[in-house]
Design a protein around this motif. Structure first.
Motif, PDB file in Angstrom:
ATOM      1  N   ASP A 121       0.850  -1.197   0.000  1.00 48.96           N
ATOM      2  CA  ASP A 121       0.000   0.000   0.000  1.00 48.96           C
ATOM      3  C   ASP A 121       0.885   1.247   0.000  1.00 48.96           C
ATOM      4  O   ASP A 121       0.827   2.087  -0.890  1.00 48.96           O
ATOM      5  CB  ASP A 121      -1.016  -0.011   1.159  1.00 48.96           C
ATOM      6  CG  ASP A 121      -0.406  -0.349   2.518  1.00 48.96           C
ATOM      7  OD1 ASP A 121       0.821  -0.552   2.603  1.00 48.96           O
ATOM      8  OD2 ASP A 121      -1.165  -0.408   3.505  1.00 48.96           O
ATOM      9  N   SER A 122       1.753   1.344   1.021  1.00 46.65           N
ATOM     10  CA  SER A 122       2.682   2.460   1.114  1.00 46.65           C
ATOM     11  C   SER A 122       3.898   1.967   1.900  1.00 46.65           C
ATOM     12  O   SER A 122       3.734   1.334   2.956  1.00 46.65           O
ATOM     13  CB  SER A 122       2.000   3.630   1.853  1.00 46.65           C
ATOM     14  OG  SER A 122       2.946   4.398   2.563  1.00 46.65           O
ATOM     15  N   THR A 123       5.088   2.253   1.408  1.00 45.51           N
ATOM     16  CA  THR A 123       6.281   1.815   2.150  1.00 45.51           C
ATOM     17  C   THR A 123       6.335   2.489   3.516  1.00 45.51           C
ATOM     18  O   THR A 123       6.828   1.903   4.482  1.00 45.51           O
ATOM     19  CB  THR A 123       7.579   2.094   1.349  1.00 45.51           C
ATOM     20  OG1 THR A 123       7.603   3.483   0.995  1.00 45.51           O
ATOM     21  CG2 THR A 123       7.672   1.232   0.108  1.00 45.51           C
TER      22      THR A 123
ATOM     23  N   GLN B 167       5.992  -1.054  -6.629  1.00 45.74           N
ATOM     24  CA  GLN B 167       4.858  -0.141  -6.813  1.00 45.74           C
ATOM     25  C   GLN B 167       4.072  -0.027  -5.518  1.00 45.74           C
ATOM     26  O   GLN B 167       4.137  -0.910  -4.666  1.00 45.74           O
ATOM     27  CB  GLN B 167       3.953  -0.596  -7.955  1.00 45.74           C
ATOM     28  CG  GLN B 167       3.434  -2.003  -7.797  1.00 45.74           C
ATOM     29  CD  GLN B 167       2.665  -2.467  -9.024  1.00 45.74           C
ATOM     30  OE1 GLN B 167       2.264  -1.681  -9.856  1.00 45.74           O
ATOM     31  NE2 GLN B 167       2.451  -3.763  -9.117  1.00 45.74           N
ATOM     32  N   GLN B 168       3.354   1.074  -5.364  1.00 46.63           N
ATOM     33  CA  GLN B 168       2.504   1.291  -4.192  1.00 46.63           C
ATOM     34  C   GLN B 168       1.065   1.472  -4.671  1.00 46.63           C
ATOM     35  O   GLN B 168       0.814   2.127  -5.694  1.00 46.63           O
ATOM     36  CB  GLN B 168       2.924   2.553  -3.453  1.00 46.63           C
ATOM     37  CG  GLN B 168       4.360   2.548  -2.960  1.00 46.63           C
ATOM     38  CD  GLN B 168       4.695   3.815  -2.168  1.00 46.63           C
ATOM     39  OE1 GLN B 168       5.011   3.749  -0.995  1.00 46.63           O
ATOM     40  NE2 GLN B 168       4.619   4.962  -2.804  1.00 46.63           N
ATOM     41  N   THR B 169       0.146   0.902  -3.916  1.00 43.07           N
ATOM     42  CA  THR B 169      -1.263   1.055  -4.297  1.00 43.07           C
ATOM     43  C   THR B 169      -1.921   2.221  -3.561  1.00 43.07           C
ATOM     44  O   THR B 169      -2.998   2.660  -3.938  1.00 43.07           O
ATOM     45  CB  THR B 169      -2.036  -0.234  -3.969  1.00 43.07           C
ATOM     46  OG1 THR B 169      -1.818  -0.551  -2.582  1.00 43.07           O
ATOM     47  CG2 THR B 169      -1.573  -1.394  -4.837  1.00 43.07           C
TER      48      THR B 169
ATOM     49  N   GLY C   4       0.193   5.134  -2.253  1.00 39.20           N
ATOM     50  CA  GLY C   4       1.328   5.990  -1.921  1.00 39.20           C
ATOM     51  C   GLY C   4       0.835   7.320  -1.368  1.00 39.20           C
ATOM     52  O   GLY C   4      -0.173   7.860  -1.830  1.00 39.20           O
ATOM     53  N   ARG C   5       1.563   7.830  -0.370  1.00 41.44           N
ATOM     54  CA  ARG C   5       1.100   9.036   0.312  1.00 41.44           C
ATOM     55  C   ARG C   5       2.114  10.166   0.175  1.00 41.44           C
ATOM     56  O   ARG C   5       3.313   9.955   0.316  1.00 41.44           O
ATOM     57  CB  ARG C   5       0.895   8.726   1.799  1.00 41.44           C
ATOM     58  CG  ARG C   5      -0.166   7.672   2.007  1.00 41.44           C
ATOM     59  CD  ARG C   5       0.014   6.892   3.281  1.00 41.44           C
ATOM     60  NE  ARG C   5      -0.200   7.735   4.432  1.00 41.44           N
ATOM     61  CZ  ARG C   5       0.704   7.941   5.392  1.00 41.44           C
ATOM     62  NH1 ARG C   5       1.875   7.357   5.321  1.00 41.44           N
ATOM     63  NH2 ARG C   5       0.432   8.704   6.413  1.00 41.44           N
ATOM     64  N   GLY C   6       1.608  11.358  -0.101  1.00 33.67           N
ATOM     65  CA  GLY C   6       2.462  12.535  -0.164  1.00 33.67           C
ATOM     66  C   GLY C   6       2.234  13.416   1.052  1.00 33.67           C
ATOM     67  O   GLY C   6       1.501  13.044   1.973  1.00 33.67           O
ATOM     68  N   ARG C   7       2.866  14.580   1.056  1.00 30.67           N
ATOM     69  CA  ARG C   7       2.664  15.518   2.160  1.00 30.67           C
ATOM     70  C   ARG C   7       1.241  16.071   2.092  1.00 30.67           C
ATOM     71  O   ARG C   7       0.584  16.023   1.066  1.00 30.67           O
ATOM     72  CB  ARG C   7       3.675  16.664   2.064  1.00 30.67           C
ATOM     73  CG  ARG C   7       5.113  16.175   2.251  1.00 30.67           C
ATOM     74  CD  ARG C   7       6.097  17.309   2.047  1.00 30.67           C
ATOM     75  NE  ARG C   7       6.074  18.224   3.165  1.00 30.67           N
ATOM     76  CZ  ARG C   7       6.365  19.534   3.074  1.00 30.67           C
ATOM     77  NH1 ARG C   7       6.681  20.056   1.921  1.00 30.67           N
ATOM     78  NH2 ARG C   7       6.333  20.299   4.146  1.00 30.67           N
ATOM     79  N   TYR C   8       0.757  16.591   3.216  1.00 32.02           N
ATOM     80  CA  TYR C   8      -0.578  17.192   3.324  1.00 32.02           C
ATOM     81  C   TYR C   8      -1.687  16.227   2.912  1.00 32.02           C
ATOM     82  O   TYR C   8      -2.689  16.622   2.323  1.00 32.02           O
ATOM     83  CB  TYR C   8      -0.653  18.489   2.501  1.00 32.02           C
ATOM     84  CG  TYR C   8       0.409  19.458   2.931  1.00 32.02           C
ATOM     85  CD1 TYR C   8       0.301  20.148   4.134  1.00 32.02           C
ATOM     86  CD2 TYR C   8       1.563  19.648   2.172  1.00 32.02           C
ATOM     87  CE1 TYR C   8       1.300  21.005   4.562  1.00 32.02           C
ATOM     88  CE2 TYR C   8       2.561  20.501   2.592  1.00 32.02           C
ATOM     89  CZ  TYR C   8       2.416  21.181   3.793  1.00 32.02           C
ATOM     90  OH  TYR C   8       3.411  22.014   4.218  1.00 32.02           O
TER      91      TYR C   8
ATOM     92  N   LYS D 248      11.039  21.743 -11.957  1.00 32.00           N
ATOM     93  CA  LYS D 248       9.880  20.876 -11.706  1.00 32.00           C
ATOM     94  C   LYS D 248      10.222  19.808 -10.676  1.00 32.00           C
ATOM     95  O   LYS D 248      11.383  19.364 -10.591  1.00 32.00           O
ATOM     96  CB  LYS D 248       9.419  20.208 -12.999  1.00 32.00           C
ATOM     97  CG  LYS D 248       8.699  21.162 -13.934  1.00 32.00           C
ATOM     98  CD  LYS D 248       8.202  20.407 -15.144  1.00 32.00           C
ATOM     99  CE  LYS D 248       6.849  20.926 -15.596  1.00 32.00           C
ATOM    100  NZ  LYS D 248       6.280  20.078 -16.640  1.00 32.00           N
ATOM    101  N   LYS D 249       9.208  19.351  -9.960  1.00 34.30           N
ATOM    102  CA  LYS D 249       9.460  18.418  -8.866  1.00 34.30           C
ATOM    103  C   LYS D 249       9.903  17.051  -9.395  1.00 34.30           C
ATOM    104  O   LYS D 249       9.210  16.418 -10.184  1.00 34.30           O
ATOM    105  CB  LYS D 249       8.175  18.288  -8.045  1.00 34.30           C
ATOM    106  CG  LYS D 249       8.318  17.406  -6.824  1.00 34.30           C
ATOM    107  CD  LYS D 249       7.302  17.799  -5.782  1.00 34.30           C
ATOM    108  CE  LYS D 249       7.178  16.773  -4.693  1.00 34.30           C
ATOM    109  NZ  LYS D 249       6.579  17.315  -3.478  1.00 34.30           N
ATOM    110  N   LEU D 250      11.072  16.615  -8.914  1.00 35.75           N
ATOM    111  CA  LEU D 250      11.617  15.320  -9.312  1.00 35.75           C
ATOM    112  C   LEU D 250      11.442  14.305  -8.189  1.00 35.75           C
ATOM    113  O   LEU D 250      11.241  13.113  -8.445  1.00 35.75           O
ATOM    114  CB  LEU D 250      13.116  15.475  -9.639  1.00 35.75           C
ATOM    115  CG  LEU D 250      13.893  14.219  -9.999  1.00 35.75           C
ATOM    116  CD1 LEU D 250      13.420  13.654 -11.346  1.00 35.75           C
ATOM    117  CD2 LEU D 250      15.396  14.514 -10.071  1.00 35.75           C
TER     118      LEU D 250
HETATM  119  C1  BTN Z   1       5.628  14.753  -1.139  1.00 34.18           C
HETATM  120  O1  BTN Z   1       4.416  14.961  -1.091  1.00 34.18           O
HETATM  121  O2  BTN Z   1       6.385  15.537  -1.719  1.00 34.18           O
HETATM  122  C2  BTN Z   1       6.225  13.546  -0.463  1.00 34.18           C
HETATM  123  C3  BTN Z   1       6.047  12.314  -1.292  1.00 34.18           C
HETATM  124  C4  BTN Z   1       6.665  11.077  -0.652  1.00 34.18           C
HETATM  125  C5  BTN Z   1       6.388   9.831  -1.441  1.00 34.18           C
HETATM  126  C6  BTN Z   1       7.116   8.642  -0.878  1.00 34.18           C
HETATM  127  S1  BTN Z   1       7.081   7.244  -1.962  1.00 34.18           S
HETATM  128  C7  BTN Z   1       7.739   6.238  -0.708  1.00 34.18           C
HETATM  129  C8  BTN Z   1       7.075   6.644   0.587  1.00 34.18           C
HETATM  130  N1  BTN Z   1       5.820   5.933   0.748  1.00 34.18           N
HETATM  131  C9  BTN Z   1       4.773   6.747   0.676  1.00 34.18           C
HETATM  132  O3  BTN Z   1       3.584   6.395   0.754  1.00 34.18           O
HETATM  133  N2  BTN Z   1       5.173   8.008   0.501  1.00 34.18           N
HETATM  134  C10 BTN Z   1       6.618   8.105   0.451  1.00 34.18           C
END
Ligand code: BTN
Length: 238
Positions: free
Chosen positions: A17-19, A37-39, A41-45, A109-111
């Motif tokens: 799901d997310s590491t 792969q993540q099903t 994946g979570r970012g900030r906010y 751009k965001k890498l």
């Molecule tokens: C951002 O929003 O800029 C942070 C993104 C972080 C993504 C990584 S991918 C590996 C790890 N697992 C997640 O679910 N999120 C972080």
């Protein structure tokens, strides 16, 4: 063969799901988890981090002493990631740019994205350092390394380079303190005087980038010349 530095133990999962969520259940200093792969994946906010196969998805569990140190690892992780990208590509002049607190941009751009989360277990404080690098795919607002440079780096090699750079910066942090990280981060950040806006949950404001203080807080110069110190929030170029 993929080699990780002493003290870092690597576990690869095909689909998760997310590491970061997986790491939360495996709080062990030095545990580094990668997934193809993540099903979820979570970012900030609370944002989603789209995670198709080909990019790097990594979480590193790191025990730290206190919450003040946690914020400094945002910068340590960003400079380590910048070093790792340059080493992986064999290009010291790769035009990366760091944006507060821990975004890594290429060509504006965001890498890469970094998501830091803290957890406690048995009275110990752990950071989960989640790293996503767009090696081969990117959403519209971002860029990927392959399209931007024409060069391919595999997720496993990128993970190895990140782990090595992270361990080196961690040793330096422990020996010399935050100043070296701060200086390296500032040397790779956008210029002092860049027009930026900061978004907080209750307030937006703008000004120009005036650097970061000794703790890593963002310094923003307002129109009236006053300096505002920002400890959390999202930064945009204006
Ligand atoms: C951002 O929003 O800029 C942070 C993104 C972080 C993504 C990584 S991918 C590996 C790890 N697992 C997640 O679910 N999120 C972080």
């Amino acid at each position: 063969m993929t080699v990780f530095p002493d003290g870092i133990r690597h576990l690869h999962i095909e689909t998760v799901d997310s590491t970061n969520l997986f790491a939360r259940e495996h709080l062990e200093h030095g545990m580094l988890i990668t997934a193809a792969q993540q099903t979820a994946g979570r970012g900030r906010y609370g944002r989603d981090w789209t995670s198709p196969e080909g990019n790097l998805y990594l979480s590193l569990v790191w025990q730290i002493g206190d919450f003040d140190t946690a914020g400094k690892y945002a910068f340590l992780s960003a400079v380590a990631l910048a070093d790792a990208l340059k080493t992986a590509l064999g290009d010291d002049d790769l035009p990366l740019q760091l944006k507060w607190p821990n975004d890594v941009l290429l060509g504006g751009k965001k890498l890469c994205g970094i998501l830091l989360e803290a957890e406690t277990k048995d009275d110990k404080l752990y950071l989960i350092i989640g790293v996503g690098v767009n090696l081969a795919h990117a959403p519209d607002y971002a860029c990927d390394l392959k399209s931007a440079t024409g060069k391919s780096v595999t997720p496993q090699h990128m993970a190895q380079h990140f782990a090595a750079a992270f361990a080196a910066w961690d040793a330096r942090f422990k020996a010399e303190g935050f100043d070296a990280i701060r200086a390296d981060w500032l040397a790779q950040a956008h210029d002092i005087g860049t027009a930026i806006a900061v978004k907080l949950p209750q307030e937006d404001f703008s000004g120009t980038f005036a650097g970061i203080d000794k703790s890593g807080a963002l310094l923003l110069e307002q129109e009236n010349g006053a300096l505002r110190t920002v400890t959390s929030g999202e930064v945009f170029f204006t």
